[in-house]
Enzyme design. Structure first.
Site: not given
Ligand code: PSU
Ligand code: MN
Length: 318
Positions: A149-151, A117, A147, A33, A97, A168
Site C-alpha cells: 500500500s502507498a500508505d 490514508v 502489492d 479520511e 479512491k 487488518k
Molecule cells: N483498511 C481498513 N479499512 C479501510 C482501509 C484499509 O481496515 O477503509 C482503506 C484506507 O483508506 C486505506 C486504504 O488507506 O484502504 C488502503 O488501500 P490500498 O491497500 O489499495 O492502498
Molecule cells: Mn495495492
C-alpha cells in the site's frame, strides 16, 4: 509565511470556516479520511460511523476535519450533507479512491474523490494538521509481496501522526512492519507493548515504544518535528474490549477472503475494498460493529493527543 504561499494554498485547499478559524487560533484539529466511507463500509452504516467518529473527536476536545475531493476541490472539513452525499456513492464507481498517485487526476478532472490514508496524509500535511485518526492502514497484501500500500511509503515521507488500530489481518503483518521500519516510521503502542491487529489486541509483533498517555505522545511528535524528520508517526491503539472479535473468527474470515480474492483474480486498488466487503459478509456484520467502535475510540484518542500538542505549542510560543 510568504503571501504567495498563502495565495497558492487558498486555491488548492478549501477549508470549512470552523476549521480555518481553529487552525488560525492554534486549536486542536483531527483529520479523518473518506475512503473508509466510500470503499470501507456500506451505506448507511458508513455515514452513521463517519458522523459518530466526528462526535468522538469533539468529545475528546478537538474539531474534526473529514477530508475528500468534491468536484475537483480538495476539501478540509466536510459538512454533514457532504458526508451524506459521499456515503450514498459507496459501492459504485462514481467516486475515485484517491491515494497519492490519484490526487492529481481527481483535482485536474474535477472529480469526486475519497482519500485513503496516503491521500488524506498529503492533504492534512498541506493544511498543517498533525493528527489524523482512522481504523486500519493499508499494508503488504498476503501472498503478494509487491502489492505494498502507498500508505506505508506515505508514512515514511509525510509528517503526520496517524492514529489507528494497526492493520487488518487481510494483510501480511510481519512484512508490513518490516516496510514501516525501512521507511523510518516510529510505531507507538498506545498502552500496549505489542502491535494490535485491528480486531485483535495483538499480533505478537513488538511496537517500537509503549506510551501511555496523550502528553507522552505529544512530546514524541514534538521531538520528531525538532529533528526535522519528514516522516510520519504511527500510533497503534488496541480496539476497545467491546470491539474485539474472537481472534479465530476474524482470522478465518481474513484468510478465506484473501483466498477467494486470488481465485476471483482481484488485484490492485480494488483489492482492499473487495476484501473489506467480503470480511463483513463472512462475519455477518460483526466486523462492521467492531470497526465502528474502534474508529470512534481512535477519534477520541487522536483528539486528546491533538489537545495536548496544542497546549505544548502554545506554552513554548509564549
Ligand atoms: N483498511 C481498513 N479499512 C479501510 C482501509 C484499509 O481496515 O477503509 C482503506 C484506507 O483508506 C486505506 C486504504 O488507506 O484502504 C488502503 O488501500 P490500498 O491497500 O489499495 O492502498
Ligand atoms: Mn495495492
Amino acid at each position: 509565511m510568504a503571501l504567495w504561499y498563502n495565495g497558492l494554498m487558498d486555491q488548492l485547499l478549501h477549508f470549512s470556516p470552523l476549521i480555518e478559524q481553529t487552525l488560525a487560533d492554534g486549536g486542536a484539529v483531527v483529520a479523518l479520511e473518506s475512503t473508509v466511507i466510500t470503499h470501507g463500509l456500506p451505506y448507511p452504516q458508513n455515514v452513521e460511523t463517519a458522523l459518530a467518529m466526528e462526535a468522538a473527536v469533539a468529545s475528546g476536545g478537538a474539531v474534526p476535519a473529514t477530508i475528500a475531493i468534491l468536484g475537483g476541490k480538495a476539501t478540509i472539513g466536510l459538512s454533514h450533507d457532504e458526508i451524506e452525499y459521499l456515503g450514498q456513492l459507496a459501492g459504485g464507481d462514481r467516486v475515485r479512491k484517491c491515494s497519492r498517485r490519484d490526487l492529481p487526476i481527481a483535482l485536474a478532472c474535477g472529480e469526486d474523490g475519497a482519500t485513503t490514508v496516503a491521500g488524506t496524509m498529503i492533504l492534512a500535511a498541506l493544511a498543517h494538521i498533525e493528527l489524523f485518526a482512522t481504523g486500519g492502514i493499508g499494508g503488504v497484501h498476503r501472498g503478494h509481496p509487491f502489492d505494498i500500500s502507498a500508505d506505508l511509503r506515505e508514512l515514511g515521507q509525510t509528517p503526520v501522526t496517524v492514529v489507528s488500530s494497526g492493520a487488518k489481518s487481510i494483510l501480511d503483518l510481519p512484512a508490513t512492519r518490516e516496510v514501516l521500519e525501512t521507511e523510518g516510521v516510529t510505531i507507538v503502542g498506545y498502552g500496549v507493548d505489542e502491535l494490535p491487529a485491528f480486531f485483535a489486541r495483538s499480533c505478537g509483533l513488538p511496537v517500537d515504544v509503549r506510551l501511555d498517555d496523550p502528553r507522552a505522545v505529544a512530546a514524541l511528535i514534538q521531538a520528531r518535528r525538532r529533528l526535522g524528520l519528514n516522516s510520519g508517526t504511527l500510533i497503534a491503539v488496541p480496539a476497545p474490549d467491546e470491539a474485539c472479535m474472537e481472534p479465530d473468527e476474524a482470522e478465518e474470515a481474513a484468510a478465506r477472503a484473501a483466498r477467494e480474492a486470488d481465485e476471483a483474480g482481484i488485484h490492485g486498488p480494488a483489492s482492499t475494498p473487495w476484501l473489506l466487503r467480503r470480511v463483513v459478509e463472512l462475519t455477518e456484520g460483526r466486523s462492521m460493529t467492531a470497526n465502528s467502535a474502534l474508529l470512534q475510540n481512535n477519534g477520541r484518542v487522536a483528539a486528546q493527543i491533538a489537545v495536548s500538542l496544542s497546549h505544548i505549542e502554545r506554552s513554548t510560543r509564549s
